[in-house]
Design a protein around this motif. Structure first.
Motif, short mmCIF file in Angstrom:
data_model
loop_
_atom_site.label_atom_id
_atom_site.label_comp_id
_atom_site.label_asym_id
_atom_site.label_seq_id
_atom_site.Cartn_x
_atom_site.Cartn_y
_atom_site.Cartn_z
N ILE A 86 0.86 -1.18 0.00
CA ILE A 86 0.00 0.00 0.00
C ILE A 86 0.90 1.23 0.00
CG2 ILE A 86 -1.88 1.23 1.14
CD1 ILE A 86 -2.64 -1.55 0.22
N ILE A 87 0.74 2.08 -1.00
CA ILE A 87 1.55 3.29 -1.12
C ILE A 87 0.65 4.50 -0.97
CG2 ILE A 87 3.13 4.60 -2.59
CD1 ILE A 87 3.82 1.99 -3.99
N THR A 138 5.27 3.64 2.08
CA THR A 138 4.96 2.31 1.56
C THR A 138 4.86 1.31 2.71
OG1 THR A 138 6.14 2.78 -0.50
CG2 THR A 138 5.68 0.47 0.00
N THR A 139 3.78 0.53 2.71
CA THR A 139 3.54 -0.48 3.75
C THR A 139 3.32 -1.83 3.10
OG1 THR A 139 2.48 1.17 5.16
CG2 THR A 139 2.14 -1.15 5.73
N CYS A 140 4.01 -2.83 3.61
CA CYS A 140 3.83 -4.22 3.14
C CYS A 140 2.74 -4.88 3.98
CB CYS A 140 5.14 -4.98 3.27
SG CYS A 140 4.99 -6.74 2.91
N LEU A 141 1.74 -5.45 3.30
CA LEU A 141 0.71 -6.21 4.00
C LEU A 141 1.17 -7.66 4.14
CD1 LEU A 141 -2.57 -4.85 2.36
CD2 LEU A 141 -1.19 -3.88 4.20
N PHE A 142 2.04 -7.90 5.10
CA PHE A 142 2.65 -9.22 5.19
C PHE A 142 1.74 -10.27 5.79
CE2 PHE A 142 4.09 -6.56 8.71
CZ PHE A 142 3.71 -7.29 9.82
N ASN A 143 0.52 -9.88 6.26
CA ASN A 143 -0.46 -10.87 6.72
C ASN A 143 -1.30 -11.40 5.57
OD1 ASN A 143 0.26 -10.75 9.45
ND2 ASN A 143 -1.01 -8.94 9.76
#
Length: 232
Positions: free
Chosen positions: A204-205, A225-230
């Protein structure tokens, strides 16, 4: 005894008028400088407040996004939907199948029939369903009238009206924001690339135009920037 005669000579009317004119010009110049300084100070103060709100809001949003999809039910980490920002608000995009460049809503499940959502509003960023979430079906958008909402980022209307020449040309305003979803594997900080660990499925940016990064000659944006690691 001879009387002492002293010669006395005053200012002429023309000299007085010239002096008054010069005084008025100086006073007007000082008032103009005072007004300009006050305007610049007020603008900078509002801009600094908005930038502070944006930075703190992006930090809070990053933490929220990192946590979504976490729960006892595996489907919480598979269902995500973005509603694209359109004038008619009708176009929807299921992010599990594609990416989107400009989302107004980002909706995810927090329970079987409960959702939370981020909304890119006209004057900031909103979180709907904080805590237990709001009632939803098929990742539906929140009810903006009745569902609980928390404002993560607040952009003052006066700040939005501050536009430098470059911003005007680009059609951007201070605080203008975009939410982009990229379907791309990513690795969060602290997790190594291992065959036994699946990487996050989406990024998600969030991009926003700050006051401090805007000048007369260029318009620069801050990107988070966020990584949706779930989401696997």
């Amino acid at each position: 005894m001879h009387s002492l005669k002293l010669s006395q000579r005053g200012f002429t009317l023309i000299e007085i008028l010239i002096a008054l004119t010069l005084s008025i010009i100086i006073i007007l110049a000082m008032l103009r400088a005072f007004v300009t300084t006050g305007k610049v100070t007020a603008e900078a103060s509002l801009g600094a407040q908005s930038d502070s709100s944006m930075m703190l809001g992006l930090i809070a949003t990053d933490r929220i996004l990192q946590g979504i999809g976490f729960g006892d039910t595996s489907s919480y980490g598979t269902n995500l939907k973005a509603y694209k920002l359109e004038e008619n608000g009708s176009d929807t995009y299921n992010v599990t199948a594609s990416s989107t460049d400009n989302a107004e809503y980002l909706v995810w499940k927090v329970a079987t029939d409960k959702c939370q959502a981020l909304r890119n509003a006209s004057n900031g960023l909103l979180l709907y369903g904080k805590g237990t979430g709001y009632d939803c079906t098929n990742l539906s958008k929140p009810n903006v009238t009745t569902d609980p909402v928390e404002r993560l980022i607040q952009i003052n209307d006066a700040v939005q009206n501050i536009q430098f020449e470059a911003s005007k040309a680009a059609g951007n305003k201070i605080g203008a924001m975009t939410i982009k979803v990229i379907q791309k594997d990513c690795w969060p900080f602290g997790i190594v690339n291992d065959a036994d660990l699946d990487p996050g499925k989406y990024q998600i940016i969030i991009t926003t135009n700050t006051y401090a990064a805007s000048t007369e000659t260029a318009t620069q944006k801050i990107e988070n920037t966020t990584c949706l690691f779930n989401f696997k």
